[in-house]
Design a protein around this motif. Structure first.
Motif, mmCIF file in Angstrom:
data_model
loop_
_atom_site.group_PDB
_atom_site.id
_atom_site.type_symbol
_atom_site.label_atom_id
_atom_site.label_comp_id
_atom_site.label_asym_id
_atom_site.label_seq_id
_atom_site.Cartn_x
_atom_site.Cartn_y
_atom_site.Cartn_z
ATOM 1 N N VAL A 67 0.836 -1.211 0.000
ATOM 2 C CA VAL A 67 0.000 0.000 0.000
ATOM 3 C C VAL A 67 0.871 1.261 0.000
ATOM 4 C CG1 VAL A 67 -1.915 -1.120 1.170
ATOM 5 C CG2 VAL A 67 -0.108 -0.077 2.533
ATOM 6 N N ARG A 68 0.241 2.430 -0.030
ATOM 7 C CA ARG A 68 0.985 3.691 0.083
ATOM 8 C C ARG A 68 1.450 3.868 1.525
ATOM 9 N NH1 ARG A 68 -0.786 9.119 -2.483
ATOM 10 N NH2 ARG A 68 1.187 9.481 -1.432
ATOM 11 N N ASP A 69 2.637 4.400 1.687
ATOM 12 C CA ASP A 69 3.197 4.480 3.045
ATOM 13 C C ASP A 69 2.315 5.296 4.004
ATOM 14 O OD1 ASP A 69 3.798 6.983 1.968
ATOM 15 O OD2 ASP A 69 5.725 7.114 3.017
ATOM 16 N N ASP A 70 1.667 6.340 3.460
ATOM 17 C CA ASP A 70 0.848 7.207 4.323
ATOM 18 C C ASP A 70 -0.365 6.458 4.904
ATOM 19 O OD1 ASP A 70 1.936 10.106 3.075
ATOM 20 O OD2 ASP A 70 1.868 8.403 1.702
ATOM 21 N N ASP A 71 -0.768 5.378 4.235
ATOM 22 C CA ASP A 71 -1.938 4.624 4.704
ATOM 23 C C ASP A 71 -1.566 3.580 5.756
ATOM 24 O OD1 ASP A 71 -3.622 5.979 2.988
ATOM 25 O OD2 ASP A 71 -3.305 4.563 1.344
#
Ligand code: PRT
Ligand code: ZN
Length: 294
Positions: A51-55
């Motif tokens: 996933v995207r790191d921010d998530d």
């Protein structure tokens, strides 16, 4: 409850490669998958969510994943912003993707310390951490939130200073900026919920974390072998960086020279080898260590 450990990993970016590399070095094997979101380990009960790191903090906090690999800066920002990330903790520091969140402003300009930011505007992708740092220093400044290319903000007169991640410093330099304050030191970290974790997932995670500690320690640790004149042994020993008691072995047919083997837990630089040579060490070999269980 699932009987597999679910780890959230960045799908692509600075943490993706280092994260996958570490997991593979911990013994996990993955099939070449067509699935972009999911990777199933072939040889352990582990699933990866890409996933995207921010998530990642939210994925872990909500229980969608048991553990996650994320930059400490992302975790700290989410925690400073309040919300569910406060239910998270660092299980292990992973020793890669090191960087620093820094305040920077135009080189040669009037802003050279945090106090100079009073009444000014600071552009950042880390609004909560920046606001907290400014408040802790008694500074009132406007925060301009930007998703990317923060380094161009001063030139475009969007802000007077920036608060951004720095690793080599090349980006700051290329934009005529100079860092003057460190807000946070960061590296990749393994995160998990502080409580309410699945016991089976934790058991698997503990095995992986023990291996990971070995891998992380090995990254800097080297095995040094050399021949040392007996009368220079102590001097040579004292030069070995972070060495435990070395093994000293006899060399057949020689009583003036011994073989010395040592595990060095700190970085071995060329300068170290040259200093060893100067003390009379010969046949110096530096070998990488692949695996280590201490
Ligand atoms: O798509 P996704 O959201 O998953 O990726 P992303 O673009 O948010 O993340 P990514 O892959 O760029 O970074 C992921 C993590 O890597 C960050 O959260 C940090 O923990 C870590 N990291 C380490 C860095 C850097 N080093 C770094 N240098 N993240 C960003 N940078 C930026 C920096 O802001 C600067 O603009 O890279 C640029 C170059 O830096 P210099 O100093 O080497 O010039
Ligand atoms: Zn991101």
């Amino acid at each position: 409850m699932s009987s597999r450990l679910r780890i959230a990993v960045q799908s692509k970016g600075r943490l993706a490669e280092g994260g996958m590399d570490l997991l593979k070095r911990c013994g996990l094997r993955f099939a070449y998958g067509r699935d972009k979101l999911h990777q199933r380990a072939e040889n352990m009960d582990v699933d990866l969510m890409l996933v995207r790191d921010d998530d990642i903090p939210n994925f872990v906090a909500s229980g969608a994943c048991d553990y996650g690999i994320v930059g400490e800066n992302v975790l700290a920002e989410e925690q400073a912003a309040g919300g569910r990330a406060q239910e998270l903790e660092i299980a292990l520091r992973l020793g890669f993707a090191g960087c620093t969140l820094k305040l920077a402003a135009a080189e040669g300009g009037e802003i050279t310390s945090v106090k100079d930011l009073d009444g000014k505007a600071v552009a950042t992708s880390y609004p909560a951490l920046t606001a907290k740092y400014l408040a802790d220093n008694g500074v009132k400044a406007e925060i301009v939130e930007m998703r990317g290319s923060v380094e161009v903000a001063p030139r475009l007169r969007i802000a007077d200073a920036i608060c951004d991640l720095v690793s080599s410093g090349a980006t700051l330099q290329a934009n005529g900026l100079k860092a003057f304050e460190t807000v946070l030191e960061s590296e990749a970290v393994l995160i998990r919920r502080k409580s309410g974790r699945d016991a089976t997932a934790d058991e698997i995670a503990n095995i992986l974390m023990r291996r990971a500690r070995g891998v992380i320690d090995c990254a800097q640790t080297k095995y040094i072998m050399l021949n040392a004149p007996v009368d220079r042994l102590e001097a040579i020993r004292s030069l070995l960086p972070g060495a435990d008691a070395p093994t000293v072995a006899q060399i057949a047919g020689r009583d003036d020279v011994v073989a010395l083997h040592a595990v060095c837990r700190e970085r071995v630089f060329w300068e170290t080898l040259e200093a060893l040579e100067k003390e009379g060490a010969r046949a110096i070999l530096v070998l990488p260590i692949e695996k280590m269980l201490a």
